[in-house]
Design an enzyme around this catalytic site. Structure first.
Site, short mmCIF file in Angstrom:
data_model
loop_
_atom_site.label_atom_id
_atom_site.label_comp_id
_atom_site.label_asym_id
_atom_site.label_seq_id
_atom_site.Cartn_x
_atom_site.Cartn_y
_atom_site.Cartn_z
N ARG A 172 30.74 32.98 48.54
CA ARG A 172 32.40 33.92 48.14
C ARG A 172 31.37 35.59 48.04
O ARG A 172 29.90 35.08 46.95
CB ARG A 172 33.13 33.27 47.20
CG ARG A 172 34.06 33.39 47.00
CD ARG A 172 34.84 32.90 45.70
NE ARG A 172 35.07 33.71 44.38
CZ ARG A 172 36.57 33.83 43.86
NH1 ARG A 172 37.11 32.56 43.96
NH2 ARG A 172 36.21 34.39 42.50
N ARG B 277 43.79 36.41 32.34
CA ARG B 277 42.92 36.91 31.59
C ARG B 277 42.66 37.67 30.02
O ARG B 277 41.04 37.27 29.89
CB ARG B 277 42.21 37.44 32.76
CG ARG B 277 41.41 35.87 34.06
CD ARG B 277 40.42 35.98 33.83
NE ARG B 277 39.30 35.92 35.27
CZ ARG B 277 39.60 35.16 36.88
NH1 ARG B 277 40.97 35.29 37.07
NH2 ARG B 277 39.06 35.74 38.07
N ARG C 144 30.04 36.60 35.59
CA ARG C 144 31.71 36.08 35.38
C ARG C 144 32.06 34.98 34.26
O ARG C 144 32.96 35.53 33.52
CB ARG C 144 32.07 35.65 36.46
CG ARG C 144 32.23 36.91 37.78
CD ARG C 144 32.37 36.31 39.14
NE ARG C 144 33.21 35.00 39.50
CZ ARG C 144 33.28 33.67 39.88
NH1 ARG C 144 31.75 34.22 40.65
NH2 ARG C 144 34.10 33.69 40.38
N LYS D 134 40.55 25.08 38.29
CA LYS D 134 41.91 25.99 38.29
C LYS D 134 42.45 26.71 39.72
O LYS D 134 43.51 25.68 40.29
CB LYS D 134 41.76 27.20 37.67
CG LYS D 134 41.51 27.51 36.60
CD LYS D 134 41.54 28.89 35.60
CE LYS D 134 40.87 29.69 36.70
NZ LYS D 134 39.74 29.47 36.80
N ARG E 87 29.98 26.98 46.09
CA ARG E 87 31.27 26.78 46.32
C ARG E 87 31.01 27.16 48.11
O ARG E 87 30.35 28.37 47.93
CB ARG E 87 31.62 27.14 45.58
CG ARG E 87 33.16 27.77 46.14
CD ARG E 87 34.18 27.77 44.37
NE ARG E 87 33.97 29.01 43.90
CZ ARG E 87 34.61 30.23 42.92
NH1 ARG E 87 35.56 28.72 42.81
NH2 ARG E 87 34.44 30.98 42.04
P1 AMP Z 1 38.86 34.69 40.87
O1 AMP Z 1 38.53 33.90 41.96
O2 AMP Z 1 40.30 34.04 39.57
O3 AMP Z 1 37.79 33.91 40.21
O4 AMP Z 1 39.07 36.17 40.22
C1 AMP Z 1 38.13 36.91 41.43
C2 AMP Z 1 38.22 38.27 39.87
O5 AMP Z 1 39.16 38.96 41.01
C3 AMP Z 1 37.42 38.11 38.83
O6 AMP Z 1 35.78 38.23 39.05
C4 AMP Z 1 38.14 39.96 38.66
O7 AMP Z 1 37.50 40.64 39.07
C5 AMP Z 1 39.08 39.71 39.26
N1 AMP Z 1 40.54 39.48 38.53
C6 AMP Z 1 41.17 38.27 39.11
N2 AMP Z 1 42.01 37.31 38.75
C7 AMP Z 1 42.17 38.81 36.63
C8 AMP Z 1 43.14 38.76 36.41
N3 AMP Z 1 43.84 38.01 36.20
N4 AMP Z 1 42.39 40.49 35.25
C9 AMP Z 1 41.21 41.05 35.80
N5 AMP Z 1 40.58 40.25 36.59
C10 AMP Z 1 41.36 39.40 37.86
#
Ligand code: AMP
Length: 227
Positions: free
Chosen positions: A159, A90, A170, A15, A127
């Site tokens: 990360r 989400r 996740r 994404k 990654r």
């Molecule tokens: P990502 O980089 O999109 O994988 O996001 C990393 C982490 O940020 C996720 O595992 C969540 O803990 C938090 N996070 C990011 N976007 C959201 C969202 N829209 N709603 C809730 N938690 C989020």
């Protein structure tokens, strides 16, 4: 016409990469809610301290916090002419809040990137991100991979939430929320599904084609509603 687009898909679906590429090509501002939160954690802001607890466990940060962050970002003058959202919504509650923010804007294009779970686990395990600028880097097949960030030369690290245990959590969190979220959007004329297991260039080409078709369908549907 303004391009308002959201990218759905599991962690590791690409994404972020695709959103960034599409945003660059279309000259539309893009935001990743994960990036906003990582920056907040890095800067130890109030939101960052609260979010870190959830992020470290691979859980979702609360809807109210996330909706507030996105509402503020969408109110920026440069986002009024179109935007790309990566990582939001989400949950169905976030999607419903986004719909409310969208009244008086052109229709939302929904791109759902689908990738088999085994491939996601493989991608997430290799990654790396830049500790300085946050850019993502994935080593090519068979190579030792990059040692420094291609953008700023910073140190590449895993990360904090790409470790095995957190990745499993996740993906579980994604599975639980994805179905209701996709069901929320699926019947819309502007919903598109993309095969994200292909090479990045192929995925980008498929997204471009699907978005053009979705824009036409969206415009027709809006026209039909006005009549
Ligand atoms: P990502 O980089 O999109 O994988 O996001 C990393 C982490 O940020 C996720 O595992 C969540 O803990 C938090 N996070 C990011 N976007 C959201 C969202 N829209 N709603 C809730 N938690 C989020």
């Amino acid at each position: 016409m303004a391009l308002n687009l959201i990218m759905l898909g599991p962690p590791g679906a690409g994404k972020g990469t695709q959103a960034e590429r599409f945003a660059r090509e279309r000259r539309v501002p893009k935001v990743s809610t994960g990036d906003i939160l990582r920056e907040a954690v890095h800067d130890s802001t109030e939101v960052g301290l609260l979010a870190k607890v959830f992020m470290d466990r691979g859980e979702l940060v609360g809807d109210d916090v996330m909706i507030g962050i996105v509402r503020e970002w969408l109110d920026r003058p440069d986002a009024l002419g179109g935007f790309i959202l990566d990582g939001f919504p989400r949950t169905v509650a976030q999607a419903a809040a986004l719909d409310q923010m969208m009244t008086a804007r052109t229709p939302l294009i929904i791109v759902d990137i689908v990738v088999p779970e085994a491939e996601l686990v493989r991608r997430l395990s290799i990654r790396l991100i830049c500790a300085e600028c946050g850019a993502t880097a994935t080593p090519g097949n068979g190579s030792a991979g990059p040692v420094a960030c291609g953008k700023c030369g910073g140190l590449l690290v895993q990360r904090a939430d790409d470790t095995d245990a957190v990745v499993r959590e996740r993906l579980g969190v994604y599975r639980r929320n994805a179905r209701p979220l996709v069901e929320y959007y699926r019947a819309r004329p502007t919903f598109c599904t993309i095969d994200g297991a292909q090479a990045a260039d192929r995925v980008a080409a498929d997204i471009a084609t699907a978005v053009e078709a979705a824009l036409v369908r969206g415009a027709r549907a809006a026209e039909g509603q006005r009549r």
